[in-house]
Motif scaffolding. Structure first.
Motif, short mmCIF file in Angstrom:
data_model
loop_
_atom_site.label_atom_id
_atom_site.label_comp_id
_atom_site.label_asym_id
_atom_site.label_seq_id
_atom_site.Cartn_x
_atom_site.Cartn_y
_atom_site.Cartn_z
N LEU A 133 -34.11 92.01 33.18
CA LEU A 133 -34.53 91.33 31.95
C LEU A 133 -35.95 91.72 31.55
CD1 LEU A 133 -33.00 87.78 32.43
CD2 LEU A 133 -32.24 89.56 30.84
N TYR A 142 -29.15 91.29 25.52
CA TYR A 142 -28.59 91.43 26.86
C TYR A 142 -27.16 90.92 26.81
CZ TYR A 142 -27.60 90.18 31.72
OH TYR A 142 -27.02 90.06 32.96
N LEU A 173 -35.73 83.44 26.03
CA LEU A 173 -34.39 83.96 25.80
C LEU A 173 -33.60 82.96 24.96
CD1 LEU A 173 -33.35 85.20 29.37
CD2 LEU A 173 -34.05 86.63 27.44
N ARG A 189 -33.99 88.43 23.56
CA ARG A 189 -35.37 88.24 24.00
C ARG A 189 -36.21 87.78 22.81
NH1 ARG A 189 -37.66 87.32 28.25
NH2 ARG A 189 -36.94 89.14 29.41
N ARG A 192 -42.03 88.56 24.90
CA ARG A 192 -42.19 89.54 25.97
C ARG A 192 -42.09 88.83 27.32
NH1 ARG A 192 -41.51 94.52 26.83
NH2 ARG A 192 -42.58 95.09 24.92
N ALA A 193 -41.36 89.42 28.25
CA ALA A 193 -41.27 88.85 29.59
C ALA A 193 -42.62 88.89 30.26
CB ALA A 193 -40.24 89.63 30.43
#
Length: 195
Positions: A133, A142, A173, A189, A192-193
């Protein structure tokens, strides 16, 4: 529901015949494939990642939806399966067919993020989910499939439940569960992760 086959990928029929000949039951079905093609079409010029090429059914759907500037990296551990996918789809310059265990590929990957990730093997779904992810760009999509648990696989329910709980717990998410095909989850998304 009516099955619309007019947009099926050109090579899907021969890939399905190969799967039947080999007794390979893991190819993406038509509903999942159609969804993949639609999502890929929504990412012009995007970078697509498929973990678990199998014989190439999912890749054929992704390629059918992609525009000419989009690129697909698809990763398969089984050399014989990958060879079948390459035989039928390898002349498409938009696709890179990687022969590697998905976890090993993930360990070595240092490239850019992806616009769409299709997790069609345990890695990226039941294993190493957070790392996969982290490769999803803002606005990226995803897709995880095979979330319906067959009655003869009781141990699998715990894996699916763990995956769903983890997906629901992650910030950034937007998730939708689809109770059709083989059981799907689609996530977008929104940020940003973070590490």
């Amino acid at each position: 529901m009516h099955t619309d086959t007019h947009q099926d990928p050109a090579m899907l029929r021969v890939i399905a015949a190969e799967a039947e000949r080999l007794g390979f039951p893991f190819s993406s079905d038509r509903p999942t494939g159609s969804l993949l093609a639609t999502l890929a079409a929504a990412k012009p010029g995007g970078r697509m990642l498929e973990l678990g090429t199998g014989l190439g059914a999912g890749a054929s759907w992704l390629l059918a939806g992609m525009d000419q500037d989009a690129r697909l990296t698809t990763v398969e551990a089984d050399a014989a399966h990958r060879e079948i996918a390459v035989r039928h789809l390898g002349d498409d310059p938009r696709a890179e067919f990687v022969h590697a265990d998905a976890a090993a590929w993930l360990d070595g990957y240092r490239g850019p993020g992806f616009s769409l990730i299709f997790a069609d093997c345990p890695v990226g779904k039941f294993e190493r989910l957070d790392e996969v992810l982290a490769l999803l760009e803002p606005g990226g999509l995803y897709v995880g499939d095979d979330l319906d648990v067959p009655a003869d696989e009781p141990g699998r329910q715990a894996m699916v439940d763990g995956f769903l709980a983890r997906m629901r717990s992650l910030p950034g998410l937007r998730i939708t569960l689809l109770d059709w095909s083989t059981g799907l989850l689609v996530a977008a998304r929104t940020t940003r992760a973070t590490a």
